[in-house]
Enzyme design. Structure first.
Site, mmCIF file in Angstrom:
data_model
loop_
_atom_site.group_PDB
_atom_site.id
_atom_site.type_symbol
_atom_site.label_atom_id
_atom_site.label_comp_id
_atom_site.label_asym_id
_atom_site.label_seq_id
_atom_site.Cartn_x
_atom_site.Cartn_y
_atom_site.Cartn_z
ATOM 1 N N GLU A 105 0.852 -1.285 -0.035
ATOM 2 C CA GLU A 105 0.015 -0.163 0.032
ATOM 3 C C GLU A 105 0.785 1.119 0.066
ATOM 4 O O GLU A 105 1.798 1.282 0.652
ATOM 5 C CB GLU A 105 -0.645 0.016 1.257
ATOM 6 N N TYR A 117 7.726 1.464 -7.315
ATOM 7 C CA TYR A 117 7.198 0.275 -7.439
ATOM 8 C C TYR A 117 6.640 -0.072 -8.723
ATOM 9 O O TYR A 117 6.326 -1.146 -9.255
ATOM 10 C CB TYR A 117 5.821 0.394 -6.535
#
Ligand SMILES: CC(C)(COP(=O)(O)OP(=O)(O)OC[C@H]1O[C@@H](n2cnc3c(N)ncnc32)[C@H](O)[C@@H]1OP(=O)(O)O)[C@@H](O)C(=O)NCCC(=O)NCCS
Length: 151
Positions: A105, A117
């Protein structure tokens, strides 16, 4: 950076890691949460540079899925490729252990982390609205996933 090592975190790393945690986040993990993570059986790895801790990751592993709970680079060493190296290291190691997917998250405002990411194979799978507290309100959490290749 040369001379970096990837080593499992041990409980006596608490002080060094928690001092990085407090420098790295406006809202850091509480001492209590950090302490329980250090003692628990999460998958946890630090990067050391000449024996000093410069980055760490805590992950929860359940069956063939892993979740990044905390990935942090010491602010003095951010932007030098350590975050990417740590993520690549855990992807390789977890893949060897038979893990097939990694979840995480990220705060919607954390564009640096999001870019990292995405470039490491994570993609957005969900949005948790108003999930995170901020200094003056709330912000969304972006849920991301990465599939690992196993043979
Ligand atoms: C997010 C974090 C883990 C990334 O680690 P890092 O070592 O600083 O990042 P890297 O040097 O490996 O850079 C990897 C990529 O992240 C992005 N990035 C990192 N720092 C950046 C910056 N200052 N500006 C823009 N993009 C940046 C880029 O996409 C970069 O790839 P590139 O160098 O090919 O352009 C680290 O900055 C950090 O600990 N930040 C504070 C805590 C945090 O936000 N943790 C993540 C919570 S989900």
């Amino acid at each position: 950076m040369e001379n970096i090592k990837f080593i499992e975190i041990i409980p006596s790393d608490f002080k060094e890691i928690y001092s990085i945690e407090k420098k790295a986040y406006p809202i850091p993990w509480s001492e209590k949460i950090m302490a329980s993570m250090m003692e628990g059986n999460e998958y946890k790895i630090k990067i050391t540079y000449y024996d000093k801790i410069v980055a760490y990751v805590f992950m929860m592993v359940v069956l063939d899925e892993a979740t990044v709970l905390n990935i942090t680079v010491d602010p003095e060493h951010q932007g030098k490729g350590l975050g990417r190296k740590l993520l690549q290291y855990v992807k390789t190691e977890l893949s060897k252990k038979g893990i097939i997917s990694i979840f995480l998250e990220v705060r919607e405002s954390n564009r640096n982390a999001f870019a990292l990411y995405e470039s490491e194979g994570f993609h957005e799978i969900d949005l948790r609205k108003n999930y995170y507290p901020t200094k003056n309100g709330r912000e969304h959490a972006i849920i991301m996933a990465c599939m690992l290749m196993n043979g």
